[in-house]
Write a protein that holds these residues in place. Structure first.
Motif, PDB file in Angstrom:
ATOM      1  N   ASN A   9     -19.609 136.511 -57.085  1.00  0.00           N
ATOM      2  CA  ASN A   9     -20.467 137.773 -57.401  1.00  0.00           C
ATOM      3  C   ASN A   9     -20.315 138.824 -56.266  1.00  0.00           C
ATOM      4  O   ASN A   9     -21.158 139.735 -56.333  1.00  0.00           O
ATOM      5  N   LEU A  10     -19.262 138.870 -55.750  1.00  0.00           N
ATOM      6  CA  LEU A  10     -19.210 140.089 -54.588  1.00  0.00           C
ATOM      7  C   LEU A  10     -19.308 141.257 -55.378  1.00  0.00           C
ATOM      8  O   LEU A  10     -19.547 142.206 -54.744  1.00  0.00           O
ATOM      9  N   ASP A  11     -18.396 141.215 -56.321  1.00  0.00           N
ATOM     10  CA  ASP A  11     -18.460 142.650 -56.893  1.00  0.00           C
ATOM     11  C   ASP A  11     -19.713 142.838 -57.784  1.00  0.00           C
ATOM     12  O   ASP A  11     -20.329 144.243 -57.551  1.00  0.00           O
ATOM     13  N   ARG A  16     -24.504 146.490 -57.121  1.00  0.00           N
ATOM     14  CA  ARG A  16     -25.965 146.740 -56.835  1.00  0.00           C
ATOM     15  C   ARG A  16     -26.304 147.575 -55.409  1.00  0.00           C
ATOM     16  O   ARG A  16     -27.198 148.313 -55.537  1.00  0.00           O
ATOM     17  N   VAL A  17     -25.543 147.197 -54.429  1.00  0.00           N
ATOM     18  CA  VAL A  17     -25.745 147.973 -53.179  1.00  0.00           C
ATOM     19  C   VAL A  17     -25.509 149.682 -53.618  1.00  0.00           C
ATOM     20  O   VAL A  17     -26.278 150.347 -53.112  1.00  0.00           O
ATOM     21  N   GLU A 163     -31.569 149.192 -62.886  1.00  0.00           N
ATOM     22  CA  GLU A 163     -30.636 147.976 -62.041  1.00  0.00           C
ATOM     23  C   GLU A 163     -30.717 148.669 -60.356  1.00  0.00           C
ATOM     24  O   GLU A 163     -30.179 149.701 -60.391  1.00  0.00           O
ATOM     25  N   ASN A 164     -31.001 147.788 -59.723  1.00  0.00           N
ATOM     26  CA  ASN A 164     -30.523 147.970 -58.059  1.00  0.00           C
ATOM     27  C   ASN A 164     -30.754 146.579 -57.426  1.00  0.00           C
ATOM     28  O   ASN A 164     -30.827 145.579 -58.102  1.00  0.00           O
ATOM     29  N   ALA A 187     -29.709 142.230 -48.624  1.00  0.00           N
ATOM     30  CA  ALA A 187     -28.775 143.449 -48.792  1.00  0.00           C
ATOM     31  C   ALA A 187     -29.959 144.615 -48.723  1.00  0.00           C
ATOM     32  O   ALA A 187     -29.342 145.633 -48.364  1.00  0.00           O
ATOM     33  N   VAL A 188     -30.961 144.479 -49.064  1.00  0.00           N
ATOM     34  CA  VAL A 188     -32.267 145.448 -48.876  1.00  0.00           C
ATOM     35  C   VAL A 188     -32.219 145.883 -47.345  1.00  0.00           C
ATOM     36  O   VAL A 188     -32.113 147.176 -47.008  1.00  0.00           O
ATOM     37  N   LEU A 189     -32.280 144.782 -46.477  1.00  0.00           N
ATOM     38  CA  LEU A 189     -32.432 144.921 -45.147  1.00  0.00           C
ATOM     39  C   LEU A 189     -31.226 145.810 -44.450  1.00  0.00           C
ATOM     40  O   LEU A 189     -31.352 146.679 -43.858  1.00  0.00           O
TER      41      LEU A 189
END
Length: 232
Positions: A9-11, A16-17, A163-164, A187-189
């Motif tokens: 699920n890298l894509d 999302r990033v 979506e995020n 990812a948020v960090l």
């Protein structure tokens, strides 16, 4: 940790990033731009400062979910429109930045402002050539705090279907899948850290005098005038 799920699920993670960055960068920039004139006004008027800071405190105490629902009701838009999240985050950013901007301009030495006026600087020249540069370090510190706060708060938008990176938390809760939650947290960090580094680099680029002042504070010898002829 399910590394296989991450690899497959890298894509999705990358998408999302990018969505998170697209939702958080505009509020940070808009909040900074709008806070400069408002903060300057607040630093020059006690009445304006009181009103703006009270309004900022009120806005910041509104729960994020409530504000996300309130914005489309007031503007007449769709509740799933990402613009609602951008507007809400901008209000939060502005609420924080106005106080920082007011403190930044209030900290500019009055003697320096008076000197600039006495040598013929107009109000606009004094603002852009003297007051804004001297307020820059405090403004930078304030926008770094706003940046971290905005990146974190944006995750709440997932609760209304925007979506995020916060979508990973919703999915993880529904599926009881810890890996997805951990991916969202990391990812948020990372996004917050990247934003902070970018802001620091921009600060060094736009305010080189601040870097020199910091080095001088760490090494007072740099402040000494070299003796004539090089003789101590």
């Amino acid at each position: 940790m399910d590394w296989g799920w991450i690899g497959r699920n890298l894509d999705l993670i990358g998408g999302r990033v990018l969505e998170h960055v697209a939702l958080t960068a505009p509020p940070i920039v808009i909040g900074l731009v709008l806070s400069i004139p408002l903060g300057y006004w607040a630093s020059r008027s006690r009445v304006a400062r009181s009103i703006l800071l009270v309004l900022g405190n009120i806005v910041y105490t509104i729960p994020a979910i409530a504000l996300l629902v309130l914005v489309p009701v007031l503007l007449g838009g769709a509740i799933l429109d990402p613009v609602n999240l951008v507007i809400a985050l901008t209000l939060y950013a502005l609420a924080l930045m106005v106080r920082s901007a007011a403190d930044a301009f209030a900290a500019v030495p009055h003697d320096v402002v008076s000197s600039a006026t006495s040598i013929g600087y107009s109000a606009w020249q004094r603002f852009f050539a003297v007051e804004l540069p001297l307020a820059g370090p405090v403004l930078l510190a304030g926008i770094r705090v706003v940046s971290v706060s905005t990146v974190s708060l944006a995750s709440v938008g997932a609760l209304t279907g925007i979506e995020n990176l916060g979508s990973f938390f919703i999915d993880a809760f529904q599926r009881q899948f810890l890996t997805e939650a951990l991916v969202g947290i990391v990812a948020v960090l990372v996004v917050a850290a990247v934003f902070d580094v970018v802001l620091q680099l921009l600060g060094r680029l736009l305010m080189p005098w601040n870097r020199r002042n910091r080095r001088a504070a760490e090494n007072p010898a740099l402040l000494r005038t070299p003796p004539i002829g090089g003789v101590a």
